[in-house]
Design a protein around this motif. Structure first.
Motif, PDB file in Angstrom:
ATOM      1  N   TYR A  82     -63.369  16.782 -45.575  1.00  0.00           N
ATOM      2  CA  TYR A  82     -61.883  16.791 -45.314  1.00  0.00           C
ATOM      3  C   TYR A  82     -61.515  18.088 -44.849  1.00  0.00           C
ATOM      4  CZ  TYR A  82     -60.677  12.613 -47.292  1.00  0.00           C
ATOM      5  OH  TYR A  82     -60.438  10.922 -47.078  1.00  0.00           O
ATOM      6  N   GLU A 264     -64.153  26.633 -48.410  1.00  0.00           N
ATOM      7  CA  GLU A 264     -65.145  25.866 -47.276  1.00  0.00           C
ATOM      8  C   GLU A 264     -66.414  25.289 -47.583  1.00  0.00           C
ATOM      9  OE1 GLU A 264     -64.273  28.666 -44.933  1.00  0.00           O
ATOM     10  OE2 GLU A 264     -61.741  28.756 -44.653  1.00  0.00           O
ATOM     11  N   ALA A 266     -68.270  24.147 -49.901  1.00  0.00           N
ATOM     12  CA  ALA A 266     -68.286  22.477 -50.876  1.00  0.00           C
ATOM     13  C   ALA A 266     -69.222  22.229 -50.137  1.00  0.00           C
ATOM     14  CB  ALA A 266     -67.108  21.937 -50.772  1.00  0.00           C
ATOM     15  N   ASP A 268     -71.245  19.143 -50.303  1.00  0.00           N
ATOM     16  CA  ASP A 268     -71.314  18.305 -51.110  1.00  0.00           C
ATOM     17  C   ASP A 268     -70.752  17.008 -50.291  1.00  0.00           C
ATOM     18  OD1 ASP A 268     -71.421  16.169 -53.061  1.00  0.00           O
ATOM     19  OD2 ASP A 268     -70.895  17.178 -54.457  1.00  0.00           O
ATOM     20  N   ARG A 270     -71.862  13.802 -49.794  1.00  0.00           N
ATOM     21  CA  ARG A 270     -71.991  12.541 -49.969  1.00  0.00           C
ATOM     22  C   ARG A 270     -72.276  12.056 -48.813  1.00  0.00           C
ATOM     23  NH1 ARG A 270     -66.145  12.738 -51.014  1.00  0.00           N
ATOM     24  NH2 ARG A 270     -66.697  14.237 -49.794  1.00  0.00           N
TER      25      ARG A 270
END
Lengths: 477, 94
Positions: A82, A264, A266, A268, A270
């Motif tokens: 995001y 900023e 992260a 991960d 997915r």
């Protein structure tokens, strides 16, 4: 302890397709904010992406040019995060089946040939542009860039110095320019580079902890950032600390790297298969067809030109540094003109004219045949070097015929003995003491007389012939 | 094993706010999803080709031809807040 620097580069290339990767919005730079957006690239509900045929084609070209294996099964995946520059909340990218994998790039660095492995190249969409506006105390978003097609090119961590990284980038950019798939302009952001940097004791196999450098906006900034970061890591290790894996932003003004905020970072994402796009299968025939369309690439061309024309590496590197420039040279060489002289005229006076005009050789009216004719007229003694440079400056813009300009401007060197004889006799009469000096053995005193004669003939005499002529007259008259 | 911490982490990645007393509910749901995956993992799939998409379709392309984009007014009609032709969002950098 001696350390070595280990560098891997990630290059993002914006493709020069007419439209974006998944929608029919114009793919253009510098338009007013949010004027190239549609429901697809804004990620509005109910819309579906459809792949631009040309993006897959450019991806194949890039992969093949970098000696990669092209995957015959290709799919897209979602990379989830995001941030306001990403309207869908995910970036459509490629994870486990990228367009290309396992290639290499050959180039010259420090006078040596070097081969760097290419891990992979994959297709993805660019994000929007954020402007952090203090005046309105907010972040402003322009989604024109959202959905711009990108190819990300990931190198193996095989680069060993900032200079090598610089030379790799230059060679990569040149290769991509030959493919004509992108502007490759770092200032406009159509070519961007992140660097992964670590250090390890010389001889050690295991890789050290790496940091990722971002925000470099020129090749020299990439070089400086890597140099700075390698030194920072070495100082840290020497003082008993250890390197922390993190993302650092290069601050060009202060020449320092600054950690990105952890929020900023992260990583991960997915990844999962993009359900809105079906997979793609590429036949060997389709891959071979694209391979057949590739131009001769700069490094191969460099090697061939050195062998074929017997020119120096140094000269060949300049010639191939622009595809059109090398094409121009080879077209002129076809006329059978002396290649060594031609190279000197290309890389010397012609290059100077190009730099003055800040243009490419294809922007000139001058054609390869004209340059060949000019070089021939210098070599057969019709015109002097100096006159030829003036003619060149004229015909690069006018495109006039060389022989026509020589006649129009009366630039042909005078070799006619009758005409020379009259002028030389006058000069000899005017300078009897110099004539005496020559007769008494001071041969180089003739230089003065040559200069005087040249002056009278407004530079149109062939100095070599003139010198011989004067020597003869002095001795025999 | 899904813990309350895992639920909180996944929620934060998705920018979701979950009340403390709801955590066990989601934990149980995620747990049952993972159990289902475990069940699938036990199946014999050696002779089943991997599927990356549920549709048996491939190679769907679009030609590289420009079509009109939205007008600025249309583009901005989705904006909760705007400033000089830009979407305006809370500051993301300090």
């Amino acid at each position: 302890m001696d350390f070595e620097t280990v560098i891997g580069l990630e290059v993002h290339l914006q493709l020069n397709t007419a439209t974006k990767i998944f929608c029919a919005c114009r793919n253009d730079f510098g338009l007013p904010a949010n004027t190239c957006v549609c429901p697809v690239c804004l990620g509005l509900p109910g819309t579906l992406p459809v792949l631009n045929r040309m993006v897959l084609r450019s991806g194949m070209k890039v992969g093949l040019a970098l000696n990669c294996t092209i995957n015959t099964f290709v799919k897209f995946d979602r990379k989830n995060y995001y941030y306001p520059d990403l309207p869908k909340g995910y970036q459509i990218s490629q994870f486990d089946f990228p367009i290309a994998k396992k290639g290499f790039l050959d180039f010259i660095t420090g006078g040596q040939e070097k081969r760097i492995g290419i891990t992979r190249a994959h297709m993805e969409e660019d994000a929007g542009k954020l402007i952090h506006d203090d005046a309105v105390n907010a972040t402003l978003v322009d989604y024109n860039r959202t959905g711009t097609p990108l190819i990300e090119i990931v190198s193996e961590p095989e680069l060993r110095s900032a200079q090598e990284a610089y030379d790799y980038l230059s060679a990569l950019k040149l290769t991509l320019q030959y493919l004509n798939v992108s502007d490759c302009d770092m200032e406009k952001g159509s070519l961007r580079c992140d660097a992964n940097v670590s250090i390890r004791p010389k001889g050690e196999e295991k890789l050290g902890t790496r940091t990722e450098l971002k925000n470099m906006n020129s090749f020299s900034a990439v070089k400086r950032a890597i140099e700075h970061e390698a030194e920072r890591q070495a100082r840290l290790v020497f003082s008993g600390g250890s390197v922390v894996q993190q993302t650092l932003l290069w601050n060009e003004e202060k020449s320092v790297t600054v950690p990105m905020r952890s929020k900023e970072q992260a990583h991960d994402y997915r990844y999962f298969p993009e359900p809105d796009l079906v997979p793609f299968t590429l036949t060997e025939a389709a891959i071979a067809a694209v391979r057949g369309e590739l131009p001769e690439l700069p490094f191969v061309r460099l090697r061939r030109m050195v062998a074929q024309y017997g020119i120096m590496d140094y000269d060949a590197i300049i010639l191939v540094s622009d595809r059109a420039f090398a094409d121009f040279f080879e077209a002129a060489a076809l006329t059978g003109v002396d290649v060594k002289s031609l190279v000197n005229w290309m890389n010397g006076p012609l290059m100077k004219e190009l730099k003055e005009r800040r243009c490419r050789v294809t922007d000139l009216k001058l054609k390869p045949l004209d340059l060949a004719a000019l070089v021939r007229r210098v070599n057969d003694g019709t015109i002097s070097n100096l006159a030829a440079k003036d003619i060149l400056a004229d015909i690069v813009d006018s495109g006039k015929d060389v022989d026509l300009v020589i006649r129009e401007q009366g630039l042909a060197q005078v070799s006619d003995e009758d005409e020379l004889g009259k002028i030389v006799d006058d000069i000899l009469k005017e300078h009897p003491q110099v004539v005496e000096q020559i007769r008494s053995g001071k041969a180089n005193a003739a230089g003065f007389l040559v200069g005087q004669a040249m002056k009278r003939m407004q530079g149109k005499a062939n100095p070599k012939i003139l010198n011989e002529f004067i020597q003869r007259r002095v001795m025999h008259v | 094993m899904i813990t309350n911490e895992t639920v909180k982490y996944i929620a934060s990645l998705s920018r979701l706010h979950i009340e403390e007393d709801r955590l066990p509910v989601f934990r149980a749901e995620l747990e049952s999803i993972l159990q289902y995956i475990d069940q699938l993992a036990k199946l014999e799939v050696a002779n089943v080709p991997p599927t990356s998409h549920v549709f048996q379709m491939e190679n769907v392309f679009r030609d590289d031809v420009v079509a009109p984009s939205l007008t600025p007014a249309e583009a901005m009609s989705f904006a909760i807040d705007q400033h000089s032709g830009h979407y305006k969002v809370p500051k993301v950098i300090e």
